[in-house]
Design a protein around this motif. Sequence first.
Motif, PDB file in Angstrom:
ATOM      1  N   GLY A  67     -37.783  31.394  25.699  1.00 31.34           N
ATOM      2  CA  GLY A  67     -37.981  31.894  24.339  1.00 31.34           C
ATOM      3  C   GLY A  67     -36.910  31.534  23.349  1.00 31.34           C
ATOM      4  N   LEU A  68     -35.895  30.766  23.778  1.00 26.63           N
ATOM      5  CA  LEU A  68     -34.837  30.353  22.858  1.00 26.63           C
ATOM      6  C   LEU A  68     -35.293  29.135  22.054  1.00 26.63           C
ATOM      7  N   ARG A  69     -34.876  29.087  20.795  1.00 27.86           N
ATOM      8  CA  ARG A  69     -35.298  27.986  19.930  1.00 27.86           C
ATOM      9  C   ARG A  69     -34.148  27.053  19.572  1.00 27.86           C
ATOM     10  N   GLN A  70     -32.964  27.605  19.336  1.00 29.20           N
ATOM     11  CA  GLN A  70     -31.790  26.795  19.038  1.00 29.20           C
ATOM     12  C   GLN A  70     -30.681  27.157  20.014  1.00 29.20           C
ATOM     13  N   PHE A  71     -30.117  26.148  20.655  1.00 28.21           N
ATOM     14  CA  PHE A  71     -29.075  26.420  21.651  1.00 28.21           C
ATOM     15  C   PHE A  71     -28.225  25.174  21.828  1.00 28.21           C
ATOM     16  N   THR A  72     -27.009  25.386  22.334  1.00 30.21           N
ATOM     17  CA  THR A  72     -26.015  24.308  22.395  1.00 30.21           C
ATOM     18  C   THR A  72     -26.417  23.177  23.332  1.00 30.21           C
ATOM     19  N   GLY A  73     -27.273  23.480  24.293  1.00 31.52           N
ATOM     20  CA  GLY A  73     -27.719  22.443  25.209  1.00 31.52           C
ATOM     21  C   GLY A  73     -28.457  21.310  24.522  1.00 31.52           C
ATOM     22  N   GLN A  74     -29.056  21.588  23.371  1.00 32.64           N
ATOM     23  CA  GLN A  74     -29.756  20.535  22.631  1.00 32.64           C
ATOM     24  C   GLN A  74     -28.781  19.469  22.155  1.00 32.64           C
ATOM     25  N   MET A  75     -27.604  19.895  21.712  1.00 30.66           N
ATOM     26  CA  MET A  75     -26.565  18.940  21.308  1.00 30.66           C
ATOM     27  C   MET A  75     -26.046  18.170  22.522  1.00 30.66           C
ATOM     28  N   ALA A  76     -25.896  18.865  23.637  1.00 30.58           N
ATOM     29  CA  ALA A  76     -25.406  18.205  24.841  1.00 30.58           C
ATOM     30  C   ALA A  76     -26.411  17.171  25.340  1.00 30.58           C
ATOM     31  N   GLU A  77     -27.695  17.505  25.304  1.00 29.78           N
ATOM     32  CA  GLU A  77     -28.717  16.542  25.727  1.00 29.78           C
ATOM     33  C   GLU A  77     -28.670  15.289  24.858  1.00 29.78           C
ATOM     34  N   LYS A  78     -28.531  15.485  23.556  1.00 33.71           N
ATOM     35  CA  LYS A  78     -28.463  14.345  22.640  1.00 33.71           C
ATOM     36  C   LYS A  78     -27.231  13.490  22.930  1.00 33.71           C
ATOM     37  N   ALA A  79     -26.102  14.141  23.210  1.00 33.61           N
ATOM     38  CA  ALA A  79     -24.871  13.401  23.499  1.00 33.61           C
ATOM     39  C   ALA A  79     -25.011  12.569  24.771  1.00 33.61           C
ATOM     40  N   LEU A 119      -7.781  11.065  31.175  1.00 30.56           N
ATOM     41  CA  LEU A 119      -6.386  10.661  30.975  1.00 30.56           C
ATOM     42  C   LEU A 119      -6.037   9.382  31.731  1.00 30.56           C
ATOM     43  N   PRO A 120      -6.460   9.234  32.972  1.00 28.97           N
ATOM     44  CA  PRO A 120      -6.183   7.964  33.662  1.00 28.97           C
ATOM     45  C   PRO A 120      -7.140   6.836  33.261  1.00 28.97           C
ATOM     46  N   ARG A 121      -8.149   7.170  32.415  1.00 30.31           N
ATOM     47  CA  ARG A 121      -9.159   6.197  31.975  1.00 30.31           C
ATOM     48  C   ARG A 121      -9.823   5.532  33.179  1.00 30.31           C
ATOM     49  N   HIS A 122     -10.293   6.385  34.069  1.00 28.52           N
ATOM     50  CA  HIS A 122     -10.917   5.942  35.317  1.00 28.52           C
ATOM     51  C   HIS A 122     -12.261   6.664  35.426  1.00 28.52           C
ATOM     52  N   PHE A 123     -13.388   5.949  35.267  1.00 28.39           N
ATOM     53  CA  PHE A 123     -14.682   6.601  35.139  1.00 28.39           C
ATOM     54  C   PHE A 123     -15.649   6.258  36.268  1.00 28.39           C
ATOM     55  N   THR A 124     -15.116   5.882  37.431  1.00 31.74           N
ATOM     56  CA  THR A 124     -15.978   5.722  38.601  1.00 31.74           C
ATOM     57  C   THR A 124     -16.600   7.075  38.920  1.00 31.74           C
ATOM     58  N   PRO A 125     -17.935   7.146  39.048  1.00 29.93           N
ATOM     59  CA  PRO A 125     -18.583   8.463  39.040  1.00 29.93           C
ATOM     60  C   PRO A 125     -18.385   9.312  40.275  1.00 29.93           C
ATOM     61  N   GLY A 126     -18.111  10.591  40.004  1.00 27.60           N
ATOM     62  CA  GLY A 126     -18.312  11.636  40.989  1.00 27.60           C
ATOM     63  C   GLY A 126     -19.707  12.190  40.760  1.00 27.60           C
ATOM     64  N   GLY A 127     -20.044  12.370  39.479  1.00 30.43           N
ATOM     65  CA  GLY A 127     -21.387  12.746  39.057  1.00 30.43           C
ATOM     66  C   GLY A 127     -21.701  11.939  37.807  1.00 30.43           C
ATOM     67  N   ALA A 128     -22.682  11.053  37.901  1.00 25.47           N
ATOM     68  CA  ALA A 128     -22.902  10.073  36.843  1.00 25.47           C
ATOM     69  C   ALA A 128     -23.579  10.667  35.608  1.00 25.47           C
ATOM     70  N   VAL A 129     -23.356  10.012  34.476  1.00 30.23           N
ATOM     71  CA  VAL A 129     -23.972  10.400  33.200  1.00 30.23           C
ATOM     72  C   VAL A 129     -25.484  10.551  33.349  1.00 30.23           C
ATOM     73  N   LYS A 130     -26.134   9.618  34.046  1.00 37.30           N
ATOM     74  CA  LYS A 130     -27.597   9.633  34.132  1.00 37.30           C
ATOM     75  C   LYS A 130     -28.111  10.901  34.817  1.00 37.30           C
ATOM     76  N   TYR A 131     -27.358  11.431  35.766  1.00 38.64           N
ATOM     77  CA  TYR A 131     -27.808  12.633  36.453  1.00 38.64           C
ATOM     78  C   TYR A 131     -27.625  13.881  35.583  1.00 38.64           C
ATOM     79  N   VAL A 132     -26.530  13.935  34.849  1.00 39.45           N
ATOM     80  CA  VAL A 132     -26.325  15.081  33.949  1.00 39.45           C
ATOM     81  C   VAL A 132     -27.332  15.031  32.815  1.00 39.45           C
ATOM     82  N   HIS A 133     -27.641  13.839  32.338  1.00 41.73           N
ATOM     83  CA  HIS A 133     -28.674  13.715  31.298  1.00 41.73           C
ATOM     84  C   HIS A 133     -30.007  14.241  31.813  1.00 41.73           C
ATOM     85  N   LYS A 134     -30.376  13.877  33.029  1.00 37.76           N
ATOM     86  CA  LYS A 134     -31.603  14.385  33.639  1.00 37.76           C
ATOM     87  C   LYS A 134     -31.578  15.896  33.773  1.00 37.76           C
TER      88      LYS A 134
END
Length: 297
Positions: free
Chosen positions: A252-264, A224-239
């Motif tokens: 043993g899971l084959r399809q799960f929501t984390g796959q979409m999140a990783e792609k995003a 909402l304030p359009r302020h994206f100075t990191p507390g936790g950066a995109v690169k770390y969540v991607h990792k």
Amino acid sequence: MKIGFIGTGVMGSRMAQRLLVHGFQVAVHNRTFQKVHPLIENGAIYEETVSALSNQCEIICTCLSMPQDVMTVYMGNEGIINTAKPGTICVDFTSVGADTSKNIYGMAGAKEISYLDCPVSGGPEGAENGTLTIMAGGKEMAFHKVKPVLDVLGETVEYMGNSGSGSIAKLINQYLVAVHSLAASEAMVTGAAYGLESEQLLKVLKASYGDSKILRRHMEQYILPRHFTPGGAVKYVHKDIRLANQLLKEAGLRQFTGQMAEKAFQTAAEKELSEQDMSAVIKILEEETGIVVKKKD
């Protein structure tokens, strides 16, 4: 008791500062000297190399960026395992895969050094206020020896089990962080696309079952304030989501929501958002739809 602290970035500097405030003798090392200077002014002892720090501290804490950094600091020729004294307890606060933790644990044990994987959750504010959640894996005896130190840093300090258990617990947490980040972004962009006022929608969601810490954090502090100075950066969540998804596959899971999140998060990184706060993942959805989630003009 002398504590060594390697890695004094956003999280590590705040954790080391708390140890100083609580009367511990702290030696610090960081690749970038500027990041240790404030700690030195507050009483920390600066060591120029990992080896110089390692061979004089009873407890060595590490808080690094990436798994490869952890491997280098611990397993390099002049790393902790080759230079720390037998009986030293190492506490790694970095988020890494369980295999990395287990490998270091085994090599450290061969040198009579204890290694605990102790990743944390709570962000810079938690590190500063001593309210982190700390998830520990390794020998329980070593955990109890360092628990008085961990209690200075965290409000919730849990021994999770054998080596790697702390890392697994943290990655499960990060799985939810990534998935919730994407879901919250999708929801808010969709609401704005249909003409709902974002602040009002957030108010409704906060009073409903759709509420979450991630929704509140991202919307109120960053989007909402359009302020994206990191507390936790995109690169770390991607990792982290990449490592977490590997856990789900191994379970043993084959399809799960984390796959979409990783792609995003991968797309966000490719669009040069790596250094921005994790909430900036919403920007790829805003670009796709032409809708910007913001405060009412």
